[in-house]
Scaffold this motif. Structure first.
Motif, PDB file in Angstrom:
ATOM      1  N   VAL A 233       2.012  12.928 -11.851  1.00  0.00           N
ATOM      2  CA  VAL A 233       1.491  12.091 -12.942  1.00  0.00           C
ATOM      3  C   VAL A 233       2.508  11.009 -13.300  1.00  0.00           C
ATOM      4  O   VAL A 233       2.159   9.816 -13.445  1.00  0.00           O
ATOM      5  N   PHE A 234       3.765  11.381 -13.417  1.00  0.00           N
ATOM      6  CA  PHE A 234       4.792  10.397 -13.761  1.00  0.00           C
ATOM      7  C   PHE A 234       5.069   9.447 -12.595  1.00  0.00           C
ATOM      8  O   PHE A 234       5.439   8.283 -12.817  1.00  0.00           O
ATOM      9  N   TYR A 235       4.901   9.919 -11.343  1.00  0.00           N
ATOM     10  CA  TYR A 235       5.027   9.002 -10.209  1.00  0.00           C
ATOM     11  C   TYR A 235       3.970   7.908 -10.286  1.00  0.00           C
ATOM     12  O   TYR A 235       4.251   6.737  -9.997  1.00  0.00           O
ATOM     13  N   VAL A 236       2.748   8.297 -10.646  1.00  0.00           N
ATOM     14  CA  VAL A 236       1.666   7.311 -10.779  1.00  0.00           C
ATOM     15  C   VAL A 236       1.991   6.322 -11.885  1.00  0.00           C
ATOM     16  O   VAL A 236       1.847   5.097 -11.727  1.00  0.00           O
ATOM     17  N   ILE A 237       2.432   6.830 -13.034  1.00  0.00           N
ATOM     18  CA  ILE A 237       2.738   5.957 -14.174  1.00  0.00           C
ATOM     19  C   ILE A 237       3.880   5.005 -13.842  1.00  0.00           C
ATOM     20  O   ILE A 237       3.842   3.817 -14.182  1.00  0.00           O
ATOM     21  N   ALA A 238       4.905   5.525 -13.145  1.00  0.00           N
ATOM     22  CA  ALA A 238       6.076   4.703 -12.844  1.00  0.00           C
ATOM     23  C   ALA A 238       5.845   3.742 -11.691  1.00  0.00           C
ATOM     24  O   ALA A 238       6.645   2.826 -11.485  1.00  0.00           O
ATOM     25  N   GLY A 239       4.755   3.926 -10.926  1.00  0.00           N
ATOM     26  CA  GLY A 239       4.490   3.035  -9.807  1.00  0.00           C
ATOM     27  C   GLY A 239       5.222   3.393  -8.536  1.00  0.00           C
ATOM     28  O   GLY A 239       5.511   2.521  -7.706  1.00  0.00           O
ATOM     29  N   VAL A 240       5.524   4.695  -8.342  1.00  0.00           N
ATOM     30  CA  VAL A 240       6.181   5.131  -7.114  1.00  0.00           C
ATOM     31  C   VAL A 240       5.200   4.995  -5.946  1.00  0.00           C
ATOM     32  O   VAL A 240       4.021   5.356  -6.081  1.00  0.00           O
ATOM     33  N   LEU A 244       0.734  10.627  -4.694  1.00  0.00           N
ATOM     34  CA  LEU A 244       0.103  11.921  -4.408  1.00  0.00           C
ATOM     35  C   LEU A 244       0.845  12.667  -3.301  1.00  0.00           C
ATOM     36  O   LEU A 244       1.082  13.876  -3.393  1.00  0.00           O
ATOM     37  N   LEU A 245       1.192  11.945  -2.240  1.00  0.00           N
ATOM     38  CA  LEU A 245       1.944  12.570  -1.154  1.00  0.00           C
ATOM     39  C   LEU A 245       3.305  13.046  -1.651  1.00  0.00           C
ATOM     40  O   LEU A 245       3.733  14.169  -1.348  1.00  0.00           O
ATOM     41  N   LEU A 246       3.970  12.224  -2.429  1.00  0.00           N
ATOM     42  CA  LEU A 246       5.280  12.606  -2.951  1.00  0.00           C
ATOM     43  C   LEU A 246       5.153  13.767  -3.941  1.00  0.00           C
ATOM     44  O   LEU A 246       6.023  14.646  -3.989  1.00  0.00           O
ATOM     45  N   GLY A 247       4.065  13.779  -4.713  1.00  0.00           N
ATOM     46  CA  GLY A 247       3.845  14.902  -5.613  1.00  0.00           C
ATOM     47  C   GLY A 247       3.610  16.200  -4.858  1.00  0.00           C
ATOM     48  O   GLY A 247       4.095  17.265  -5.254  1.00  0.00           O
ATOM     49  N   VAL A 266      14.470  11.020  -4.459  1.00  0.00           N
ATOM     50  CA  VAL A 266      13.914  10.064  -3.493  1.00  0.00           C
ATOM     51  C   VAL A 266      13.000   9.075  -4.208  1.00  0.00           C
ATOM     52  O   VAL A 266      13.036   7.854  -3.943  1.00  0.00           O
ATOM     53  N   ALA A 267      12.166   9.582  -5.127  1.00  0.00           N
ATOM     54  CA  ALA A 267      11.278   8.699  -5.885  1.00  0.00           C
ATOM     55  C   ALA A 267      12.074   7.684  -6.699  1.00  0.00           C
ATOM     56  O   ALA A 267      11.705   6.498  -6.775  1.00  0.00           O
ATOM     57  N   ALA A 268      13.169   8.150  -7.302  1.00  0.00           N
ATOM     58  CA  ALA A 268      14.009   7.240  -8.078  1.00  0.00           C
ATOM     59  C   ALA A 268      14.629   6.164  -7.186  1.00  0.00           C
ATOM     60  O   ALA A 268      14.718   4.985  -7.581  1.00  0.00           O
ATOM     61  N   LEU A 269      15.038   6.537  -5.977  1.00  0.00           N
ATOM     62  CA  LEU A 269      15.601   5.554  -5.050  1.00  0.00           C
ATOM     63  C   LEU A 269      14.552   4.516  -4.643  1.00  0.00           C
ATOM     64  O   LEU A 269      14.860   3.322  -4.504  1.00  0.00           O
ATOM     65  N   TRP A 279      12.589   2.524 -14.721  1.00  0.00           N
ATOM     66  CA  TRP A 279      11.711   3.620 -14.314  1.00  0.00           C
ATOM     67  C   TRP A 279      12.440   4.618 -13.424  1.00  0.00           C
ATOM     68  O   TRP A 279      12.157   5.826 -13.466  1.00  0.00           O
ATOM     69  N   ALA A 280      13.370   4.147 -12.600  1.00  0.00           N
ATOM     70  CA  ALA A 280      14.152   5.053 -11.760  1.00  0.00           C
ATOM     71  C   ALA A 280      14.962   6.019 -12.618  1.00  0.00           C
ATOM     72  O   ALA A 280      14.994   7.230 -12.368  1.00  0.00           O
ATOM     73  N   ILE A 281      15.609   5.481 -13.645  1.00  0.00           N
ATOM     74  CA  ILE A 281      16.378   6.342 -14.555  1.00  0.00           C
ATOM     75  C   ILE A 281      15.448   7.297 -15.301  1.00  0.00           C
ATOM     76  O   ILE A 281      15.757   8.482 -15.490  1.00  0.00           O
ATOM     77  N   ALA A 282      14.274   6.788 -15.710  1.00  0.00           N
ATOM     78  CA  ALA A 282      13.311   7.630 -16.432  1.00  0.00           C
ATOM     79  C   ALA A 282      12.827   8.789 -15.565  1.00  0.00           C
ATOM     80  O   ALA A 282      12.695   9.927 -16.048  1.00  0.00           O
ATOM     81  N   ILE A 283      12.547   8.530 -14.281  1.00  0.00           N
ATOM     82  CA  ILE A 283      12.093   9.592 -13.383  1.00  0.00           C
ATOM     83  C   ILE A 283      13.176  10.657 -13.224  1.00  0.00           C
ATOM     84  O   ILE A 283      12.885  11.871 -13.196  1.00  0.00           O
ATOM     85  N   ILE A 284      14.434  10.225 -13.123  1.00  0.00           N
ATOM     86  CA  ILE A 284      15.533  11.194 -13.020  1.00  0.00           C
ATOM     87  C   ILE A 284      15.589  12.070 -14.267  1.00  0.00           C
ATOM     88  O   ILE A 284      15.693  13.306 -14.188  1.00  0.00           O
ATOM     89  N   ILE A 285      15.498  11.453 -15.444  1.00  0.00           N
ATOM     90  CA  ILE A 285      15.581  12.215 -16.698  1.00  0.00           C
ATOM     91  C   ILE A 285      14.391  13.159 -16.836  1.00  0.00           C
ATOM     92  O   ILE A 285      14.541  14.346 -17.159  1.00  0.00           O
ATOM     93  N   ILE A 286      13.181  12.632 -16.583  1.00  0.00           N
ATOM     94  CA  ILE A 286      11.981  13.466 -16.685  1.00  0.00           C
ATOM     95  C   ILE A 286      12.048  14.622 -15.685  1.00  0.00           C
ATOM     96  O   ILE A 286      11.723  15.769 -16.012  1.00  0.00           O
ATOM     97  N   GLY A 287      12.472  14.317 -14.466  1.00  0.00           N
ATOM     98  CA  GLY A 287      12.572  15.374 -13.451  1.00  0.00           C
ATOM     99  C   GLY A 287      13.561  16.458 -13.849  1.00  0.00           C
ATOM    100  O   GLY A 287      13.286  17.649 -13.677  1.00  0.00           O
ATOM    101  N   LEU A 288      14.709  16.064 -14.396  1.00  0.00           N
ATOM    102  CA  LEU A 288      15.694  17.060 -14.826  1.00  0.00           C
ATOM    103  C   LEU A 288      15.145  17.926 -15.953  1.00  0.00           C
ATOM    104  O   LEU A 288      15.398  19.141 -15.996  1.00  0.00           O
TER     105      LEU A 288
END
Length: 363
Positions: A233-240, A244-247, A266-269, A279-288
């Motif tokens: 869901v956050f990958y979709v919002i962030a535009g990764v 779906l494949l990454l999820g 990888v998504a953050a990169l 968004w890269a920093i946000a994905i890292i924080i949300i993922g942690l």
């Protein structure tokens, strides 16, 4: 004198029978070593679906021998093959994009992205980029090096590995069918063998094994799927790209404690490469946060509660099992640790009930 001779003859007979049994067991294990992982997978799946399957048997007792085990086996095959098919389709789409990108890079080179200027040591990185990637010749040379070192000679290995896993999966389904069809007979035999080998602890060991497998499935598979769904869901919002494949890959990696961190890294990169630093920093924080909640609260509750183990021993079982047996070790490791701890507790309890029998040195 005759009694001593008879006793010695009976003892020699028992020793010969036990020796022959051990030799035959070891020889049987050697013969079937290739298919032991498939048998273990079949047992794990049968334990996992047993509550639902028992209800189905109660409701449709006439289908116990043929169509109920056939239907259950086909559903398991579908549950495994459907996500794999989705992943293959997504990967094929991505492969076409990558091939077009590689063709363009070999023809025109790779232009230096703007975000390189924001990195530490930007001048050094920029100079290396201009020397090795900015021109068609440099890009082609780098790609040939990567292809030679990473891909060279691996196609045959990948083909063999794929064929082996396909055979193991097919045999797992066959074994699952027969396990389900002869379910009651297998359970009765295992209960009898457990009582003869372990006495009163046999039933408790069997129950502990079942609890451990189901708790591990709940704590690893279901929690991993939940982590993958939340991150998708956050990958979709962030535009990764390809969320779906990454999820899906995140869900698979999340079945191993802390494994999801690799995928959302990888998504953050990817986002960082697109210039979306925020968004890269946000994905890292949300993922942690997601991994922290799942691995420190949800998993210990589900696995530790069912196996009655401290999560440290659960973690040792999981990581040690993965290192030794791969994905199968995710389920075999915690179950093995749970049974060992149960035997240890029985041993300590027996020593406390018989204080005249000394414990071994160091206990």
């Amino acid at each position: 004198m005759v009694e001593d001779h008879t006793h010695s003859h009976a003892r020699a007979h028992r020793i010969a029978k036990a020796s022959l049994g051990i030799v035959l067991v070891l020889f049987g294990i050697w013969l079937s070593a290739t298919f032991i992982p498939a048998l273990l997978w079949a047992v794990i799946i049968a334990i996992a679906i047993d509550p639902l399957y028992a209800r189905a048997e109660t409701r449709w007792p006439g289908g116990r021998k043929i169509w109920l085990p056939t239907l259950a086996t086909l559903l398991i095959a579908l549950l495994v093959l459907a996500p794999l098919t989705i992943g293959v389709v997504e990967a094929a789409r991505e492969a076409r994009t990558v091939l077009h990108w590689l063709a363009d890079a070999r023809a025109n080179g790779l232009a230096e992205p703007d975000w390189v200027r924001q990195l530490p040591f930007a001048n050094e990185i920029s100079g290396w980029w201009q020397d090795n990637l900015a021109t068609p010749e440099g890009t082609a040379l780098q790609w040939d090096r990567v292809r030679g070192s990473v891909l060279g000679g691996s196609s045959e290995l990948v083909g063999r590995n794929l064929l082996h896993r396909s055979v193991v999966f097919a045999f797992t389904l066959i074994a699952l069918f027969f396990l389900l069809r002869e379910r009651d007979g297998f359970v009765d035999q295992l209960q009898t063998a457990g009582k003869r080998l372990f006495g009163s602890s046999g039933d408790r060991l069997g129950a502990q094994l079942i609890r451990s497998v189901r708790g591990t499935i709940d704590g690893l598979v279901l929690v991993g799927i939940g982590e993958g769904a939340v991150m998708a869901v956050f990958y979709v919002i962030a535009g990764v790209p390809h969320p779906l494949l990454l999820g899906l890959l995140t869900a698979v990696a999340a079945m191993i404690p802390f494994g999801a961190a690799v995928l959302f890294g990888v998504a953050a990169l990817m986002l960082f490469g697109q210039g979306a630093v925020g968004w890269a920093i946000a994905i890292i924080i949300i993922g942690l946060v997601v991994v922290g909640i799942a691995d420190h609260f949800v998993r210990p509750f589900l696995i530790g509660g069912s196996t009655r183990l401290p999560f440290l021993w659960v973690l040792i079982g999981i990581l040690g099992g993965v290192e030794s047996l791969g994905l199968l070790g995710l389920f075999v490791g915690p179950a093995t640790m749970a049974m060992l701890i149960l035997l240890w507790r029985d041993y300590i309890a027996g020593a406390e009930k018989n204080p005249t029998r000394p414990l071994p040195a160091g206990d």
